[in-house]
Scaffold this motif. Structure first.
Motif, PDB file in Angstrom:
ATOM      1  N   GLU A 194       0.938  -1.273   0.172  1.00  0.00           N
ATOM      2  CA  GLU A 194       0.024  -0.063  -0.096  1.00  0.00           C
ATOM      3  C   GLU A 194       1.005   1.300  -0.043  1.00  0.00           C
ATOM      4  N   SER A 254      -4.175   0.795  11.512  1.00  0.00           N
ATOM      5  CA  SER A 254      -5.686   0.374  10.898  1.00  0.00           C
ATOM      6  C   SER A 254      -6.621   0.356  12.180  1.00  0.00           C
ATOM      7  N   ARG A 277      -4.176   5.489   1.890  1.00  0.00           N
ATOM      8  CA  ARG A 277      -3.432   4.146   2.333  1.00  0.00           C
ATOM      9  C   ARG A 277      -2.020   4.281   2.207  1.00  0.00           C
TER      10      ARG A 277
END
Length: 362
Positions: free
Chosen positions: A12, A70, A88
């Motif tokens: 990411e 997260s 992200r």
């Protein structure tokens, strides 16, 4: 062992989809998804290809991640056009650099956190307490807010995210506030972003993001950077764009923020407010103002690395964090040397108060 969270982090950060990884290294999307969930061990040759693709050494994927954002409430000041991939990428960059900062802090006695701790229900009261903690009078501009916050124990890092439509985000990690700055060419926007994130850190700890909270954080930034009692003494009765440009140099905020402040102070009415913004649009200055203020670099991360690894700390940081030299250099160049500090040069060595004693070993 290969850690799936590290695979996802690198993917990411590199703005790759699982489908793109499949095309590039020949591992099916389902198997790659399993690898990121620690349910499938990548073959050595596939890991080597992925390391080449993302620019991280294979040893990076063999270290357990210390910070994963997260699960934490994350407050992100960004423009409305920012994409999910960009968000992200910024989060993963933050994880990687926050991890380095946290490791360095674990090896050193750093500055004591001196943020306000007493309850304050009103934004004006809280911003006053923060100004006091930062050593600012109620009326002076916060001209070097970034380094004042570092000196007060806030961990501020600049992260290597390529997109330019993001500003900053913040999070509490182990009872310490962390702020990540993303790329910007506008020092006034950077200062506002820092103040905005301090609003989140002090007002919204443990609370998920929302539009209402973003508005509250902007109100906090306005009170912190443009105290109404002080600004009202300097704001002309009928300010022009030239007046706002002069005030911008002193207060280090955008002309747009000053126009809004003038409306709150009732120096201008709604018609004049909209007229000034139309003038800015006609000049092409709504997104980039011509009266430029250069952004500042955080000092703390580099200062800690210099204590541990010497005046050229890139190799030492790369070795301990399992980064490439190129990535470590990219991170370091975003953090100031003592000579690059813009203000309060007499305090250049105390922007971050560090004790060179190690608390432990690697």
């Amino acid at each position: 062992m290969i850690y799936g969270a590290r695979l996802r982090q690198a993917r990411e950060f590199s703005r790759l989809t699982q489908r793109a990884v499949q095309v590039e290294i020949g591992v099916s999307q389902s198997r790659w998804s399993s690898a990121e969930s620690d349910a499938y061990e990548l073959p050595e040759i596939a890991l080597s290809k992925f390391a080449d693709l993302t620019g991280f050494p294979t040893s990076f994927f063999e270290r357990p991640p210390r910070i994963e954002l997260s699960g934490d409430p994350l407050h992100f000041r960004s423009r409305s056009t920012v994409s999910k991939a960009e968000l992200r990428q910024a989060e993963r960059a933050g994880e990687i650099v926050f991890e380095a900062a946290a490791y360095l802090q674990s090896q050193l006695d750093g500055p004591r956190l001196v943020l306000p701790t007493e309850p304050a229900s009103e934004t004006t009261r809280l911003t006053g307490l923060l100004r006091q903690a930062l050593g600012l009078t109620p009326t002076e501009p916060a001209r070097d807010l970034l380094h004042l916050l570092e000196h007060a124990g806030v961990t501020v890092v600049a992260v290597p995210a390529a997109a330019t439509r993001k500003d900053a985000f913040s999070v509490w990690l182990d009872d310490r506030p962390f702020v990540a700055l993303l790329e910007t060419e506008a020092g006034d926007r950077q200062t506002w972003s820092l103040a905005h994130e301090m609003g989140h850190l002090l007002l919204h700890r443990g609370v998920g993001a929302s539009r209402a909270l973003e508005s509250e954080a902007d109100d906090f930034a306005a009170e912190l950077l443009l105290p109404p009692a002080a600004l009202s003494k300097e704001m002309p009765q009928h300010p022009t764009l030239q007046d706002f440009a002069m005030l911008k140099r002193r207060w280090r905020v955008s002309i747009a923020a000053l126009i809004r402040a003038a409306r709150r102070l009732e120096r201008i009415d709604d018609d004049r407010y909209h007229s000034l913004f139309r003038q800015m649009s006609a000049r092409g200055e709504r997104l980039r103002e011509k009266a430029a203020i250069a952004p500042s670099k955080p000092r703390g991360l580099r200062a800690m690395a210099e204590v541990l690894y010497g005046p050229t700390p890139v190799r030492g940081l790369a070795d301990v964090m399992h980064w490439t030299l190129e990535f470590a250099e990219d991170v370091m160049v975003r953090h100031a040397t003592a000579e690059e500090l813009p203000f309060r040069r007499e305090r250049a060595d105390t922007v971050v108060s560090l004790d060179s004693r190690r608390k432990g070993t690697r």
